[in-house]
Scaffold this motif. Structure first.
Motif, PDB file in Angstrom:
ATOM      1  N   UNK A 254       0.797  -1.225   0.000  1.00  0.00           N
ATOM      2  CA  UNK A 254       0.000   0.000   0.000  1.00  0.00           C
ATOM      3  C   UNK A 254       0.833   1.282   0.000  1.00  0.00           C
ATOM      4  N   UNK A 255       2.143   1.154   0.202  1.00  0.00           N
ATOM      5  CA  UNK A 255       2.971   2.360   0.229  1.00  0.00           C
ATOM      6  C   UNK A 255       3.448   2.761  -1.163  1.00  0.00           C
ATOM      7  N   UNK A 292       3.451 -11.845  -6.393  1.00  0.00           N
ATOM      8  CA  UNK A 292       2.764 -10.601  -6.077  1.00  0.00           C
ATOM      9  C   UNK A 292       3.811  -9.489  -5.951  1.00  0.00           C
ATOM     10  N   UNK A 293       3.354  -8.325  -5.549  1.00  0.00           N
ATOM     11  CA  UNK A 293       4.282  -7.201  -5.338  1.00  0.00           C
ATOM     12  C   UNK A 293       4.173  -6.687  -3.902  1.00  0.00           C
ATOM     13  N   UNK A 294       3.867  -7.600  -2.975  1.00  0.00           N
ATOM     14  CA  UNK A 294       3.702  -7.201  -1.568  1.00  0.00           C
ATOM     15  C   UNK A 294       5.038  -7.064  -0.858  1.00  0.00           C
ATOM     16  N   UNK A 295       5.891  -8.048  -1.049  1.00  0.00           N
ATOM     17  CA  UNK A 295       7.073  -8.211  -0.200  1.00  0.00           C
ATOM     18  C   UNK A 295       8.245  -7.337  -0.652  1.00  0.00           C
ATOM     19  N   UNK A 296       9.003  -6.869   0.313  1.00  0.00           N
ATOM     20  CA  UNK A 296      10.258  -6.153   0.082  1.00  0.00           C
ATOM     21  C   UNK A 296      11.405  -7.117   0.399  1.00  0.00           C
ATOM     22  N   UNK A 396      -4.660   1.542   4.832  1.00  0.00           N
ATOM     23  CA  UNK A 396      -4.346   0.181   5.235  1.00  0.00           C
ATOM     24  C   UNK A 396      -5.627  -0.605   5.523  1.00  0.00           C
ATOM     25  N   UNK A 397      -5.593  -1.938   5.423  1.00  0.00           N
ATOM     26  CA  UNK A 397      -6.780  -2.743   5.758  1.00  0.00           C
ATOM     27  C   UNK A 397      -7.306  -2.495   7.167  1.00  0.00           C
ATOM     28  N   UNK A 398      -6.394  -2.243   8.114  1.00  0.00           N
ATOM     29  CA  UNK A 398      -6.854  -2.034   9.498  1.00  0.00           C
ATOM     30  C   UNK A 398      -7.767  -0.818   9.589  1.00  0.00           C
ATOM     31  N   UNK A 399      -7.513   0.218   8.776  1.00  0.00           N
ATOM     32  CA  UNK A 399      -8.361   1.402   8.812  1.00  0.00           C
ATOM     33  C   UNK A 399      -9.721   1.119   8.167  1.00  0.00           C
ATOM     34  N   UNK A 513       9.083   4.174   4.770  1.00  0.00           N
ATOM     35  CA  UNK A 513       7.897   3.724   5.511  1.00  0.00           C
ATOM     36  C   UNK A 513       7.983   2.224   5.776  1.00  0.00           C
ATOM     37  N   UNK A 514       8.411   1.480   4.777  1.00  0.00           N
ATOM     38  CA  UNK A 514       8.438   0.023   4.874  1.00  0.00           C
ATOM     39  C   UNK A 514       9.450  -0.484   5.886  1.00  0.00           C
TER      40      UNK A 514
END
Length: 905
Positions: A254-255, A292-296, A396-399, A513-514
């Motif tokens: 999400x960043x 996917x493109x989630x992980x750094x 973010x999903x939490x929000x 941020x990450x």
């Protein structure tokens, strides 16, 4: 005059063509065509070929550094001669646009019009994936020798950085494969990892950059060139397809700036289109593969966090012909696989040809959209600076869950008044009305939920040397870092000089941020009530949490006596002055580098003690020699006038790290870690365990994850690396035969039990804590329901960071805080049986221990034991469920291993 210039241009063109015809082809150099069945090139041969190609006026060969085994790692820059003559200018433009500092949009457009697109193409990172290295060789040759219009247009508009990602691995793999004279016996089941320490995990190191190859590559990607597109070649594609590529499946991080996703999709479309035009079927994308493109952390994924388009393809093929298997559902055309491939025999050259087409598709896209790519990386950088310069909320999903919860509560409270009998509520979540907008504002305009404006890493924290290592990981990644020249105050808190500041108002804001903030992975299931979809790698990894770095999150604008460090600069902790002591020196156990200093002292023959009355601090009697070694280690040390009470002498252990044929990556990381902290060790294999008399040889044996099989699988043993099943002894050289075998319940476990009973010590990590069940210790699996393991629809925690509780009085935990992040990857959790004589070291006291990542059903962890120590005869068994040395990133939990590595008297 006009005719003269035309003749001159024609003459130069003829000279270029004539030169191109003299470039040695791969066959002329290697003796075979790239892609010939049963043929692989070694790195020694490849390096020599690079140097021949470097004589071209289209190339410049750059040595980007040495590998872990001391080989030269090369990058061949390819472009037309005119561009190469202005290379520094084009690199400067690429850097300026990527950093987006102090530029107007008009200035950026002018630079984009002047500059050249920069594209990175690599090969060979995973050395047994031999297509990668060989397509690199063939692509270099074609780009240097071809004179068709498309190649000319590419060379005119693009600077291509073609980089060998793993020279050591190519040498190991190719020599191993080619050693057999009978081509039908050639195989890629190498006996050890193809990176000196970590093998396949060399693609899990690109935000930490522990390995030399990672550092070399990252400097070119994030500091020197900052390409707009990078292409990372891999294999193996999903069964029934030829390759997997972009666009990738959700979730994405999400960043990211949205331009990253849309441009990656556009490049992927160009790649797929080209293959279809050329009649090359079998490309699959999105849900057709796992990527996917989630992980750094990967060579392809970390660039996303630097506003670069990251391309990964996974293709089939190899020097030994193989079959494209029949997977019936893959034969049906659909959005993820519009042009299916049919079953057939597949040859190495087919994969090489596909890769050439894919490379040209990427390069053609870059040539056509040169100025747009350059401007867009500026735009993404500018967006990052602007977002970090004002109040900003990341979605973010939490929000989203908070908004939904608030809406549902409101809906429930008004049901009675808003509906008639059997009627429906006037309010429905998702409908556009003032109620839903109110809850959006309550969450995503709440000042408490804002993104940080920056982070302060105080110089007076207990383990500042580890904080400096964290700063260096950021610096190697091209992050803008400031350092305070004097003390300063923010929000009423005082900070000392030498503290570091990382602001989010910078181009590479997503990476900042990450590295500081928790990852909030969505609940990702195949369908409602169905099984979870496993993340491509980790779900949560926040590096500051893993390293135990203390920092303050600053929400409001701030400034101070800060100077910006040069990009890529490596920092060292401030020089410490060790005062001459009357009695001795005291070293805090909270400092990881204290163990390095202690090991240096012990190797120098200096006595060292642990102080039980000072929470396990190290005490060193005063001497000039000790003072000099401590000074060299550059850590904070207290000089004492009086010898403390509660001293226990320590000495080095004879330590063994268990490994296996094919190589264990967790064992390799531990090996590397020991070398960084100057612990002595020996690598051992199953046959050593089975031979017995272990206590005569070792004091400590370490089993990292994957070494000890489950009790229900006595023959399923240690992780075997990436080389497949173990070969017969007669089929491999004699030097590797002692590595064969597996931990076996009948032969190995009794020897380990005897070792412990005779006074030996064993550390088990992750799944290797299975040993506690083999030894029938009084513990059970805490993650069960009605004596059966919890279903993954109820409980599922992939790689994530959880907050655990620790017994700080236990010697095993000396130097640790009362609460700490632990890396948890479907890790074992225990429960003691009544009357068990065991010491609890780490446990979960909360129903919500998740700090970063994804934890479905985390409530089941409450009161579960994550680590303990068990006395067995005269020895001790340490069981650590979490990955306490995870990829040599989790500095915050290194002490949980290091504390066990000394003999006490």
């Amino acid at each position: 005059m006009y005719k003269f210039y035309r003749m001159l241009i024609l003459l130069l063109l003829m000279v270029t063509i004539a030169w191109a015809q003299t470039v040695p082809s791969p066959k002329e150099h290697f003796g075979f065509n790239i892609g010939d069945d049963y043929k692989l090139a070694t790195y020694t041969q490849t390096e020599a070929y690079f140097k021949k190609l470097a004589t071209s006026n289209r190339t410049k060969l750059v040595d980007i550094g040495l590998t872990e085994e001391g080989r030269h790692q090369y990058m061949l820059i390819i472009s037309d001669p005119e561009n190469l003559s202005k290379l520094e200018r084009y690199r400067e433009i690429s850097q300026k646009l990527a950093h987006a500092e102090g530029l107007t949009d008009e200035e950026a457009r002018n630079l984009a019009a002047e500059g050249k697109a920069v594209v990175w193409i690599d090969g060979g990172l995973h050395a047994t994936e031999v297509v990668g290295t060989h397509q690199l060789i063939e692509s270099m040759y074609q780009l240097v020798s071809r004179n068709d219009q498309e190649t000319k247009d590419i060379l005119k508009n693009v600077i291509i950085l073609m980089t060998h990602a793993n020279p050591d691995g190519q040498e190991i793999v190719s020599n191993w494969y080619m050693r057999e004279s009978d081509v039908k016996k050639r195989a890629l089941n190498i006996p050890k990892v193809y990176n000196k320490y970590v093998g396949h995990d060399n693609n899990r190191d690109f935000y930490m950059m522990n390995m030399k190859e990672s550092q070399n590559i990252s400097r070119q990607l994030f500091v020197e060139w900052i390409p707009q597109i990078m292409y990372n070649h891999h294999q193996r594609g999903p069964a029934g397809s030829v390759l997997a590529g972009p666009p990738y499946r959700d979730p994405f991080n999400y960043v990211f700036d949205p331009l990253i996703m849309t441009t990656t999709d556009a490049v992927g479309a160009a790649m797929n289109n080209r293959l279809n035009v050329e009649g090359k079927p079998g490309y699959t994308e999105r849900e057709g593969s796992q990527f996917s493109t989630w992980w750094n952390g990967g060579l392809r994924t970390t660039p996303y966090f630097h506003n670069m388009v990251g391309i990964l393809t996974e293709i089939i093929g190899g020097p030994t012909p193989e079959n494209v298997p029949l997977v019936p559902e893959r034969l049906i055309p659909k959005g993820s696989t519009p042009n299916p491939v049919v079953p057939q025999v597949w040859h190495f050259r087919q994969s090489i040809d596909y890769c050439i087409s894919l490379n040209y598709a990427v390069l053609d896209y870059a040539a056509r959209y040169r100025s747009s790519l350059l401007y867009n990386i500026y735009k993404m950088g500018k967006n990052g600076i602007e977002r970090g310069s004002k109040d900003n909320w990341t979605f973010y999903p939490k929000y989203a869950e908070m908004i939904k919860t608030s809406n549902k509560a409101a809906d429930s409270s008004k049901t009675e008044s808003a509906t008639g009998e059997g009627g429906e509520s006037e309010f429905s979540f998702g409908r556009e009305d003032t109620t839903s907008t109110k809850f959006f504002d309550a969450v995503l305009k709440n000042p408490l939920y804002r993104d940080a404006r920056g982070y302060v890493i105080p110089a007076d924290q207990a383990d500042f040397p580890t904080a400096v290592k964290f700063i260096n990981a950021l610096s190697r990644s091209g992050i803008t870092i400031h350092k305070s020249t004097t003390a300063f105050t923010i929000g009423g808190k005082n900070y000392p000089a030498g503290s570091y500041v990382v602001k989010t108002a910078q181009a590479f804001r997503p990476h900042v941020i990450d590295m500081f903030e928790p990852q909030d992975h969505p609940n990702d299931f195949a369908y409602a009530g169905g099984p979870p979809i496993r993340p491509y790698d980790a779900a949560g990894w926040t590096l500051a949490f893993q390293m135990g770095v203390q920092f303050d999150r600053i929400l409001d604008p701030f400034n101070g006596p800060f100077v910006q460090l040069p990009y890529g600069q490596i920092e060292t902790p401030p020089q410490q002055t060790i005062a001459t002591a009357k009695a001795g020196y005291l070293i805090s156990p909270k400092i990881n580098n204290a163990f390095l200093a202690v090991n240096d002292l012990l190797k120098a023959g200096i006595k060292v003690f642990r102080v039980t009355t000072a929470a396990g601090a190290f005490y060193v009697p005063a001497s000039a020699k000790a003072q000099n070694i401590l000074q060299q280690n550059n850590i904070v040390v207290s000089s004492l006038a009086k010898k403390p009470d509660g001293l226990t002498a320590i000495s080095p252990m004879r330590i063994a790290i268990f490994d296996n044929y094919g190589g264990s990556m967790p064992a390799g990381w531990t090996r590397w870690l020991f070398e960084q902290f100057n612990f002595s060790y020996e690598m051992i294999y199953p046959k050593t365990i089975d031979s017995g008399d272990l206590h005569k040889k070792f004091d400590m044996i370490i089993f990292t994850a994957g070494a000890i099989p489950d009790t229900g699988k006595p023959r399923a043993g240690a992780a075997r690396g990436r080389g497949g099943s173990q070969p017969k002894a007669a089929d491999i050289p004699a030097e590797y035969r002692p590595w064969l075998g597996r931990i076996n319940a009948d032969t190995s476990i009794p020897q380990l039990k005897r070792f412990l009973e005779e006074g030996g010590q064993v550390v088990t990590i992750g799944s290797s804590t299975n040993l506690v069940y083999h030894l029938k210790l009084p513990v059970t699996n805490a993650l069960t329901e009605k004596e059966r393991p919890l279903a993954n629809t109820k409980y599922y925690i992939p790689g994530s960071l959880l907050i655990a509780d620790l017994d700080t009085t236990a010697p095993a935990n000396y130097g640790m805080p009362a609460k700490s992040d632990v890396y948890f990857d479907r890790s074992p959790v225990f429960k003691f049986k009544d009357g068990a004589n065991l010491q609890k070291l780490i446990w979960f006291s909360s129903e919500t221990p998740l700090h970063s990542g994804w934890a479905w059903g985390q409530k089941y962890l409450k009161d579960g034991i994550a680590a303990f120590v068990a006395p067995i005869g005269k020895g001790k068994l340490y069981a650590f469920g979490p990955e306490i040395t995870f990829r040599a990133q989790s500095h915050g939990t290194f002490k949980l291993l290091f504390n066990q590595l000394y003999q006490t008297k």
